[in-house]
Design a protein around this motif. Structure first.
Motif, PDB file in Angstrom:
ATOM      1  N   GLU A   2       0.840  -1.195   0.000  1.00 47.39           N
ATOM      2  CA  GLU A   2       0.000   0.000   0.000  1.00 47.39           C
ATOM      3  C   GLU A   2       0.873   1.242   0.000  1.00 47.39           C
ATOM      4  OE1 GLU A   2      -3.210   0.162   2.696  1.00 47.39           O
ATOM      5  OE2 GLU A   2      -3.449  -1.998   2.750  1.00 47.39           O
ATOM      6  N   PRO A   3       0.404   2.306  -0.624  1.00 45.09           N
ATOM      7  CA  PRO A   3       1.182   3.551  -0.609  1.00 45.09           C
ATOM      8  C   PRO A   3       1.118   4.217   0.768  1.00 45.09           C
ATOM      9  CG  PRO A   3      -0.861   3.845  -1.825  1.00 45.09           C
ATOM     10  CD  PRO A   3      -0.793   2.405  -1.439  1.00 45.09           C
ATOM     11  N   ILE A   4       2.224   4.840   1.134  1.00 46.80           N
ATOM     12  CA  ILE A   4       2.290   5.611   2.374  1.00 46.80           C
ATOM     13  C   ILE A   4       3.174   6.830   2.100  1.00 46.80           C
ATOM     14  CG2 ILE A   4       4.253   4.310   3.297  1.00 46.80           C
ATOM     15  CD1 ILE A   4       2.965   4.722   6.104  1.00 46.80           C
ATOM     16  N   THR A   5       2.791   7.966   2.669  1.00 45.61           N
ATOM     17  CA  THR A   5       3.571   9.184   2.483  1.00 45.61           C
ATOM     18  C   THR A   5       4.724   9.206   3.482  1.00 45.61           C
ATOM     19  OG1 THR A   5       1.604  10.354   1.738  1.00 45.61           O
ATOM     20  CG2 THR A   5       3.462  11.706   2.423  1.00 45.61           C
ATOM     21  N   VAL A   6       5.894   9.556   2.976  1.00 42.28           N
ATOM     22  CA  VAL A   6       7.103   9.650   3.790  1.00 42.28           C
ATOM     23  C   VAL A   6       7.732  11.009   3.541  1.00 42.28           C
ATOM     24  CG1 VAL A   6       9.397   8.670   4.198  1.00 42.28           C
ATOM     25  CG2 VAL A   6       7.485   7.159   3.650  1.00 42.28           C
ATOM     26  N   SER A   7       8.172  11.661   4.618  1.00 42.87           N
ATOM     27  CA  SER A   7       8.883  12.921   4.500  1.00 42.87           C
ATOM     28  C   SER A   7      10.375  12.619   4.558  1.00 42.87           C
ATOM     29  CB  SER A   7       8.482  13.863   5.640  1.00 42.87           C
ATOM     30  OG  SER A   7       9.273  15.021   5.623  1.00 42.87           O
ATOM     31  N   LEU A  16       6.045   2.558  -0.796  1.00 43.14           N
ATOM     32  CA  LEU A  16       5.162   1.407  -0.653  1.00 43.14           C
ATOM     33  C   LEU A  16       5.447   0.703   0.661  1.00 43.14           C
ATOM     34  CD1 LEU A  16       5.289  -0.025  -4.276  1.00 43.14           C
ATOM     35  CD2 LEU A  16       3.470   1.318  -3.212  1.00 43.14           C
ATOM     36  N   LEU A  17       4.370   0.305   1.351  1.00 40.09           N
ATOM     37  CA  LEU A  17       4.491  -0.385   2.633  1.00 40.09           C
ATOM     38  C   LEU A  17       3.802  -1.734   2.530  1.00 40.09           C
ATOM     39  CD1 LEU A  17       5.456  -0.108   5.610  1.00 40.09           C
ATOM     40  CD2 LEU A  17       3.127   0.648   6.130  1.00 40.09           C
ATOM     41  N   GLU A  18       4.544  -2.780   2.811  1.00 38.83           N
ATOM     42  CA  GLU A  18       3.997  -4.134   2.793  1.00 38.83           C
ATOM     43  C   GLU A  18       3.874  -4.627   4.226  1.00 38.83           C
ATOM     44  OE1 GLU A  18       5.084  -8.577   1.049  1.00 38.83           O
ATOM     45  OE2 GLU A  18       6.395  -6.887   0.641  1.00 38.83           O
ATOM     46  N   GLN A  19       2.724  -5.207   4.557  1.00 39.76           N
ATOM     47  CA  GLN A  19       2.464  -5.738   5.888  1.00 39.76           C
ATOM     48  C   GLN A  19       2.234  -7.241   5.778  1.00 39.76           C
ATOM     49  OE1 GLN A  19      -0.727  -3.742   8.024  1.00 39.76           O
ATOM     50  NE2 GLN A  19      -0.664  -2.091   6.536  1.00 39.76           N
ATOM     51  N   THR A  20       2.931  -8.004   6.599  1.00 32.38           N
ATOM     52  CA  THR A  20       2.678  -9.435   6.674  1.00 32.38           C
ATOM     53  C   THR A  20       2.649  -9.855   8.133  1.00 32.38           C
ATOM     54  OG1 THR A  20       5.037  -9.940   6.468  1.00 32.38           O
ATOM     55  CG2 THR A  20       3.736  -9.984   4.441  1.00 32.38           C
ATOM     56  N   THR A  28       5.652  -8.153  10.169  1.00 37.86           N
ATOM     57  CA  THR A  28       6.778  -7.599   9.433  1.00 37.86           C
ATOM     58  C   THR A  28       6.259  -6.484   8.547  1.00 37.86           C
ATOM     59  OG1 THR A  28       7.886  -9.749   9.407  1.00 37.86           O
ATOM     60  CG2 THR A  28       8.677  -8.098   7.842  1.00 37.86           C
ATOM     61  N   LEU A  29       6.907  -5.325   8.610  1.00 38.38           N
ATOM     62  CA  LEU A  29       6.595  -4.184   7.748  1.00 38.38           C
ATOM     63  C   LEU A  29       7.819  -3.918   6.886  1.00 38.38           C
ATOM     64  CD1 LEU A  29       4.940  -1.754  10.329  1.00 38.38           C
ATOM     65  CD2 LEU A  29       3.798  -3.192   8.650  1.00 38.38           C
ATOM     66  N   VAL A  30       7.598  -3.797   5.592  1.00 44.17           N
ATOM     67  CA  VAL A  30       8.692  -3.510   4.666  1.00 44.17           C
ATOM     68  C   VAL A  30       8.336  -2.241   3.907  1.00 44.17           C
ATOM     69  CG1 VAL A  30      10.057  -4.322   2.718  1.00 44.17           C
ATOM     70  CG2 VAL A  30       9.245  -5.965   4.427  1.00 44.17           C
ATOM     71  N   LEU A  31       9.161  -1.214   4.069  1.00 44.27           N
ATOM     72  CA  LEU A  31       8.990   0.047   3.352  1.00 44.27           C
ATOM     73  C   LEU A  31       9.946   0.052   2.167  1.00 44.27           C
ATOM     74  CD1 LEU A  31       7.670   2.982   3.537  1.00 44.27           C
ATOM     75  CD2 LEU A  31       9.920   3.649   4.366  1.00 44.27           C
ATOM     76  N   THR A  32       9.400   0.314   0.981  1.00 41.46           N
ATOM     77  CA  THR A  32      10.211   0.387  -0.225  1.00 41.46           C
ATOM     78  C   THR A  32      10.110   1.796  -0.793  1.00 41.46           C
ATOM     79  OG1 THR A  32       9.739  -1.940  -0.685  1.00 41.46           O
ATOM     80  CG2 THR A  32      10.638  -0.619  -2.495  1.00 41.46           C
ATOM     81  N   THR A  33      11.253   2.457  -0.939  1.00 47.25           N
ATOM     82  CA  THR A  33      11.280   3.814  -1.467  1.00 47.25           C
ATOM     83  C   THR A  33      11.275   3.789  -2.984  1.00 47.25           C
ATOM     84  OG1 THR A  33      13.687   3.907  -1.436  1.00 47.25           O
ATOM     85  CG2 THR A  33      12.557   4.648   0.562  1.00 47.25           C
ATOM     86  N   SER A  34      11.072   4.948  -3.584  1.00 46.72           N
ATOM     87  CA  SER A  34      11.000   5.035  -5.047  1.00 46.72           C
ATOM     88  C   SER A  34      12.315   4.648  -5.726  1.00 46.72           C
ATOM     89  CB  SER A  34      10.599   6.447  -5.468  1.00 46.72           C
ATOM     90  OG  SER A  34      11.531   7.381  -4.954  1.00 46.72           O
TER      91      SER A  34
END
Length: 141
Positions: A2-7, A16-20, A28-34
């Motif tokens: 899912e998209p999430i805003t990051v400053s 993008l934030l993946e939750q499992t 587990t949360l995985v944040l993937t930057t552009s």
């Protein structure tokens, strides 16, 4: 994912934030930057994984712009069960009025804080007597 805003250095971007999760409540949360960089937070319960992810992002200048990162947010119920609702603590909460938000709802960077600032404010809030809500100004000192 899912998209999430990051400053990042006060410039908002969407990541993008993946939750499992497992049946044993390990999240587990995985944040993937552009640019393809990834950051992972894991722990028992969604809140624990969320704090772990934020603790990894803060030293490199990334702030999650979501309700769970607000300075006045705390997860008091559902912390280890994977709940995704946070309490927004204010003077009205001291009088019994509850405000809640989904953890990943957007929040402006000015309302967010580091994990340590958020925990310090919660400690001050929990020590605030209810009657301070009746006085002018911020009851949480």
């Amino acid at each position: 994912m899912e998209p999430i805003t990051v400053s990042i250095d006060n410039i908002e971007t969407v990541c993008l934030l993946e939750q499992t999760s497992t049946p044993e409540r390990q999240w587990t949360l995985v944040l993937t930057t552009s640019d393809g960089a990834t950051w992972t937070g894991a722990g028992e319960g969604l809140w624990t994984a969320f704090l772990e992810l934020r603790r990894q992002l803060e030293p490199v200048g990334y702030k999650l712009c979501c309700a769970g990162a607000r300075v006045d947010a705390n997860m008091r119920g559902g912390r280890w069960t994977g709940g995704d609702i946070v309490d927004l603590l204010s003077r009205r909460t001291l009088l019994g009025v509850q405000r809640k938000a989904f953890m990943f709802d957007y929040a402006p960077p000015a309302k967010t804080a580091t994990v340590d600032q958020q925990l310090a404010r919660y400690d001050r809030w929990i020590d605030t007597p209810w009657w301070r809500a009746l006085l002018p100004g911020d009851p949480v000192r």
